[in-house]
Motif scaffolding. Structure first.
Motif, PDB file in Angstrom:
ATOM      1  N   LEU A  52       4.833   1.451   5.087  1.00 11.42           N
ATOM      2  CA  LEU A  52       5.519   1.886   3.873  1.00 11.42           C
ATOM      3  C   LEU A  52       6.432   0.775   3.353  1.00 11.42           C
ATOM      4  CD1 LEU A  52       6.314   4.001   1.790  1.00 11.42           C
ATOM      5  CD2 LEU A  52       7.952   4.914   3.449  1.00 11.42           C
ATOM      6  N   GLY A  53       7.098   0.086   4.258  1.00  9.26           N
ATOM      7  CA  GLY A  53       7.992  -1.009   3.860  1.00  9.26           C
ATOM      8  C   GLY A  53       7.254  -2.120   3.131  1.00  9.26           C
ATOM      9  N   GLY A  54       6.067  -2.464   3.604  1.00  5.88           N
ATOM     10  CA  GLY A  54       5.274  -3.495   2.941  1.00  5.88           C
ATOM     11  C   GLY A  54       4.857  -3.074   1.549  1.00  5.88           C
ATOM     12  N   CYS A  55       4.483  -1.806   1.397  1.00  8.86           N
ATOM     13  CA  CYS A  55       4.097  -1.276   0.095  1.00  8.86           C
ATOM     14  C   CYS A  55       5.281  -1.284  -0.867  1.00  8.86           C
ATOM     15  CB  CYS A  55       3.541   0.135   0.268  1.00  8.86           C
ATOM     16  SG  CYS A  55       2.967   0.884  -1.264  1.00  8.86           S
ATOM     17  N   GLN A  60       8.375  -3.418  -5.503  1.00 17.37           N
ATOM     18  CA  GLN A  60       9.637  -3.916  -6.058  1.00 17.37           C
ATOM     19  C   GLN A  60       9.493  -5.345  -6.568  1.00 17.37           C
ATOM     20  OE1 GLN A  60      12.235  -1.938  -6.578  1.00 17.37           O
ATOM     21  NE2 GLN A  60      13.160  -3.635  -7.673  1.00 17.37           N
ATOM     22  N   GLN A  61       8.738  -6.175  -5.859  1.00 14.57           N
ATOM     23  CA  GLN A  61       8.523  -7.544  -6.317  1.00 14.57           C
ATOM     24  C   GLN A  61       7.749  -7.569  -7.632  1.00 14.57           C
ATOM     25  OE1 GLN A  61       6.663  -9.526  -3.000  1.00 14.57           O
ATOM     26  NE2 GLN A  61       8.624  -9.985  -2.023  1.00 14.57           N
ATOM     27  N   TRP A  81      -5.058   1.219   6.929  1.00 15.75           N
ATOM     28  CA  TRP A  81      -4.450   1.051   5.606  1.00 15.75           C
ATOM     29  C   TRP A  81      -3.943   2.402   5.142  1.00 15.75           C
ATOM     30  CZ3 TRP A  81      -4.066  -3.889   5.283  1.00 15.75           C
ATOM     31  CH2 TRP A  81      -5.040  -4.690   5.857  1.00 15.75           C
ATOM     32  N   VAL A  82      -2.713   2.727   5.451  1.00 14.62           N
ATOM     33  CA  VAL A  82      -2.229   4.084   5.234  1.00 14.62           C
ATOM     34  C   VAL A  82      -1.368   4.243   3.987  1.00 14.62           C
ATOM     35  CG1 VAL A  82      -2.372   4.735   7.645  1.00 14.62           C
ATOM     36  CG2 VAL A  82      -0.290   3.684   6.809  1.00 14.62           C
ATOM     37  N   TRP A  83      -1.045   3.186   3.262  1.00 18.59           N
ATOM     38  CA  TRP A  83      -0.221   3.295   2.062  1.00 18.59           C
ATOM     39  C   TRP A  83      -0.919   2.615   0.892  1.00 18.59           C
ATOM     40  CZ3 TRP A  83       3.520   6.675   2.257  1.00 18.59           C
ATOM     41  CH2 TRP A  83       4.055   6.993   3.506  1.00 18.59           C
TER      42      TRP A  83
END
Length: 89
Positions: A52-55, A60-61, A81-83
């Motif tokens: 989730l953090g990577g997504c 945001q970027q 690949w869950v998100w």
């Protein structure tokens, strides 16, 4: 000896995991995707992420760089690949 046992166990877990992944019904993911798109008009799929953090970081970027105005990280059904990152443009 322990390394060989550990590698065998890892290989078995990987094979089982891949088998379970391919056994998931294909229609379940498309129904969830349609619900996300209809609810927030976020109709551009930008990629799949393992965390989730990577997504959220990617979303945001994209806002900071002016690529899109809004994003949503939706939970997917395909391991690992869950998100899924969805954006408005």
């Amino acid at each position: 000896m322990r390394v060989r046992t550990a590698l065998s166990a890892f290989a078995a877990i990987t094979v089982v995991g891949l088998g379970l992944c391919s056994a998931a019904p294909a229609g379940a993911e498309s129904q969830q995707v349609t619900a996300v798109q209809a609810a927030d008009s976020l109709d551009v799929h930008r990629g799949k992420y393992m965390t989730l953090g990577g997504c959220q970081t990617a979303g945001q970027q994209g806002i900071e760089r002016g690529h899109w105005d809004r994003y949503q990280c939706a939970e997917g059904s395909m391991w690992p690949w869950v998100w899924n990152l969805w954006t408005n443009r």
